[in-house]
Structures are given as structure tokens and as C-alpha cells.
Design a protein around this motif. Sequence first.
Motif: not given
Length: 120
Positions: A18-26
Motif C-alpha cells: 500500500l502507499r499512503l499519502s499526506c498533503t498539508a494545506s493552508g
Amino acid sequence: QVQLVESGGGLVQPGGSLRLSCTASGSITGIYTMGWYRRAPGKQRELVADITSGGRTNYADSVKGRFTISRDNAKNTVYLQMNSLKPEDTAVYYCNADILTVVPVTINYWGQGTQVTVSS
């Protein structure tokens, strides 16, 4: 306001990936260390892997050689490639990041978590 949004969790058979992604925004000026933690049922939250803004990585012994953390600074995104998954990797995985906001002040943020289940 800053948000970390994770994706990529799910159900996979032992030995799968599996490949997890996490994107920060703001309101972000910069991002220092980004990482992944996990909490398995009945256990405390533990660090899985983290990566500095310069690309230095750190892994829990239990995932070394199987998981790879990486990041795309232009996209404010951190990834966790998980290979050779085992049932004991089953947990809720949380993204974490030290973010320099526009104030400026550095604040530690958490994502909402994504479930990873390894089962046949």
C-alpha cells in the motif's frame, strides 16, 4: 488554518503493498519534519518513519527494509510506501508534521488517520 489530509489506506493481504499519502494545506510558510505514526488496537501510538526537510529519514526497526518514506516539498506531501505487509502492521496510520505558519510560529499538526488492515 492548516490541515493534513491522508489517503491510501485499505485492506490488503499479507505480503501485499500500500502507499499512503499526506498533503498539508493552508497558511504554510514551510514544513520541517514530516512523519507517519500508527496505533494498533490495544497499543500505544508509535513512530513508523519520519523525514526531515533535507531528506534525512528515520525508521522503526519493525519496518526497516519494508517501508519507504519520501516527500515532495513542492506539493507539501509525504508518502509512505509499504511493502511486504504483515498482519501486525494493521493499525490506524497518522500523518504528522512540524509546520511553520505565516504568523510565524512552528506548530505540530496531525492528520485524521487512515486505517490499514492486513488480513487474508
